[in-house]
Design a protein around this motif. Structure first.
Motif, mmCIF file in Angstrom:
data_model
loop_
_atom_site.group_PDB
_atom_site.id
_atom_site.type_symbol
_atom_site.label_atom_id
_atom_site.label_comp_id
_atom_site.label_asym_id
_atom_site.label_seq_id
_atom_site.Cartn_x
_atom_site.Cartn_y
_atom_site.Cartn_z
ATOM 1 N N VAL A 11 0.844 -1.203 0.000
ATOM 2 C CA VAL A 11 0.000 0.000 0.000
ATOM 3 C C VAL A 11 0.877 1.250 0.000
ATOM 4 C CG1 VAL A 11 -1.601 1.367 1.397
ATOM 5 C CG2 VAL A 11 -2.028 -1.069 1.043
ATOM 6 N N ILE A 12 1.883 1.255 0.839
ATOM 7 C CA ILE A 12 2.754 2.429 0.954
ATOM 8 C C ILE A 12 3.493 2.703 -0.353
ATOM 9 C CG2 ILE A 12 4.831 3.327 2.082
ATOM 10 C CD1 ILE A 12 3.736 1.887 4.660
ATOM 11 N N VAL A 13 4.049 1.661 -0.982
ATOM 12 C CA VAL A 13 4.786 1.904 -2.224
ATOM 13 C C VAL A 13 3.840 2.229 -3.385
ATOM 14 C CG1 VAL A 13 6.868 0.640 -1.564
ATOM 15 C CG2 VAL A 13 5.064 -0.564 -2.767
ATOM 16 N N GLU A 14 2.605 1.717 -3.330
ATOM 17 C CA GLU A 14 1.636 2.105 -4.349
ATOM 18 C C GLU A 14 1.299 3.588 -4.218
ATOM 19 O OE1 GLU A 14 -2.960 1.619 -5.735
ATOM 20 O OE2 GLU A 14 -2.328 0.729 -3.844
ATOM 21 N N VAL A 15 1.096 4.051 -3.005
ATOM 22 C CA VAL A 15 0.792 5.469 -2.778
ATOM 23 C C VAL A 15 1.991 6.330 -3.180
ATOM 24 C CG1 VAL A 15 0.226 7.197 -1.022
ATOM 25 C CG2 VAL A 15 -0.963 4.994 -1.054
ATOM 26 N N PHE A 16 3.188 5.829 -2.946
ATOM 27 C CA PHE A 16 4.392 6.517 -3.435
ATOM 28 C C PHE A 16 4.321 6.639 -4.957
ATOM 29 C CE2 PHE A 16 8.563 5.990 -5.428
ATOM 30 C CZ PHE A 16 9.201 7.142 -4.991
ATOM 31 N N GLY A 17 3.980 5.543 -5.632
ATOM 32 C CA GLY A 17 3.843 5.560 -7.087
ATOM 33 C C GLY A 17 2.784 6.542 -7.546
ATOM 34 N N ASP A 18 1.660 6.581 -6.832
ATOM 35 C CA ASP A 18 0.596 7.543 -7.154
ATOM 36 C C ASP A 18 1.110 8.977 -7.046
ATOM 37 O OD1 ASP A 18 -1.132 5.378 -7.395
ATOM 38 O OD2 ASP A 18 -2.009 5.669 -5.403
ATOM 39 N N SER A 19 1.839 9.251 -5.978
ATOM 40 C CA SER A 19 2.368 10.601 -5.759
ATOM 41 C C SER A 19 3.379 10.969 -6.830
ATOM 42 C CB SER A 19 3.005 10.697 -4.377
ATOM 43 O OG SER A 19 2.033 10.499 -3.376
ATOM 44 N N MET A 20 4.202 10.017 -7.212
ATOM 45 C CA MET A 20 5.166 10.271 -8.275
ATOM 46 C C MET A 20 4.458 10.526 -9.608
ATOM 47 S SD MET A 20 8.231 10.316 -7.039
ATOM 48 C CE MET A 20 7.440 11.195 -5.697
ATOM 49 N N MET A 21 3.322 9.834 -9.810
ATOM 50 C CA MET A 21 2.560 10.060 -11.030
ATOM 51 C C MET A 21 2.053 11.504 -11.075
ATOM 52 S SD MET A 21 -0.730 8.022 -12.606
ATOM 53 C CE MET A 21 -0.106 6.458 -12.075
ATOM 54 N N LEU A 23 3.459 14.034 -9.623
ATOM 55 C CA LEU A 23 4.638 14.872 -9.853
ATOM 56 C C LEU A 23 5.142 14.801 -11.294
ATOM 57 C CD1 LEU A 23 6.827 14.305 -6.663
ATOM 58 C CD2 LEU A 23 5.776 16.438 -7.406
ATOM 59 N N SER A 24 4.807 13.730 -12.000
ATOM 60 C CA SER A 24 5.330 13.547 -13.359
ATOM 61 C C SER A 24 4.730 14.521 -14.366
ATOM 62 C CB SER A 24 5.097 12.111 -13.834
ATOM 63 O OG SER A 24 3.740 11.914 -14.208
ATOM 64 N N ASN A 25 3.650 15.214 -13.966
ATOM 65 C CA ASN A 25 3.013 16.201 -14.847
ATOM 66 C C ASN A 25 2.594 15.561 -16.175
ATOM 67 O OD1 ASN A 25 2.056 18.753 -15.537
ATOM 68 N ND2 ASN A 25 4.000 19.363 -16.460
ATOM 69 N N LEU A 31 12.006 11.740 -14.074
ATOM 70 C CA LEU A 31 12.371 11.153 -12.780
ATOM 71 C C LEU A 31 11.148 10.700 -11.988
ATOM 72 C CD1 LEU A 31 14.752 10.321 -11.054
ATOM 73 C CD2 LEU A 31 14.732 12.583 -10.019
ATOM 74 N N PRO A 32 10.099 11.525 -11.878
ATOM 75 C CA PRO A 32 8.896 11.031 -11.209
ATOM 76 C C PRO A 32 8.254 9.849 -11.946
ATOM 77 C CG PRO A 32 8.860 13.414 -11.261
ATOM 78 C CD PRO A 32 10.003 12.972 -12.140
ATOM 79 N N LEU A 33 8.388 9.812 -13.261
ATOM 80 C CA LEU A 33 7.866 8.683 -14.024
ATOM 81 C C LEU A 33 8.579 7.396 -13.617
ATOM 82 C CD1 LEU A 33 6.197 7.353 -16.233
ATOM 83 C CD2 LEU A 33 7.892 8.155 -17.890
ATOM 84 N N THR A 36 7.173 6.292 -10.409
ATOM 85 C CA THR A 36 5.866 5.652 -10.603
ATOM 86 C C THR A 36 6.039 4.186 -10.954
ATOM 87 O OG1 THR A 36 4.893 7.729 -11.364
ATOM 88 C CG2 THR A 36 3.742 5.708 -11.973
ATOM 89 N N VAL A 37 6.905 3.905 -11.909
ATOM 90 C CA VAL A 37 7.130 2.530 -12.350
ATOM 91 C C VAL A 37 7.709 1.674 -11.217
ATOM 92 C CG1 VAL A 37 8.466 1.087 -13.946
ATOM 93 C CG2 VAL A 37 7.364 3.174 -14.767
ATOM 94 N N ILE A 38 8.649 2.227 -10.494
ATOM 95 C CA ILE A 38 9.252 1.488 -9.378
ATOM 96 C C ILE A 38 8.216 1.231 -8.287
ATOM 97 C CG2 ILE A 38 10.920 1.674 -7.476
ATOM 98 C CD1 ILE A 38 12.792 3.083 -9.503
ATOM 99 N N GLY A 39 7.441 2.246 -7.922
ATOM 100 C CA GLY A 39 6.429 2.083 -6.877
ATOM 101 C C GLY A 39 5.412 1.007 -7.222
#
Length: 105
Positions: A11-21, A23-25, A31-33, A36-39
């Motif tokens: 859950v935590i890493v998925e939410v990290f991925g969501d947040s990076m998404m 940020l990816s604009n 980098l945020p992309l 997202t992929v890593i999360g």
């Protein structure tokens, strides 16, 4: 006990991925992309491990439900998105549904 910890980490890493998404604009910032992929990659891997020991329905409900709830909290705290009683009621319904699914197993 380990599968439940893995769901929490997923859950935590998925939410990290969501947040990076966010940020990816729209995937314009690279980098945020990558974040997202890593999360999402780590989250899916961890859930695959959990599914070796626990049934699909409750695992998926817990993972997505808790992910939605934590994402809403992160959106409110870090992105200054609005939070009102309707959103709170919706989150309570999601969490209640996850609990009901778990009780049914």
């Amino acid at each position: 006990m380990i599968p439940y910890i893995l769901i929490g980490v997923a859950v935590i890493v998925e939410v990290f991925g969501d947040s990076m998404m966010k940020l990816s604009n729209g995937f314009q910032r690279k980098l945020p992309l990558v974040g997202t992929v890593i999360g999402y990659g780590i989250a899916f891997y961890l859930i695959s491990l959990v599914l070796e020991e626990l049934p699909l329905g409750p695992v998926y409900a817990a993972w997505t439900g808790l992910g939605i709830a934590l994402t809403a909290v992160v959106g409110t705290v870090f992105w200054k998105e609005s939070f009102n009683w309707k959103k709170g009621l919706g989150l309570a319904a999601i969490i209640g549904g996850v609990v009901m699914l778990k009780l049914g197993v």
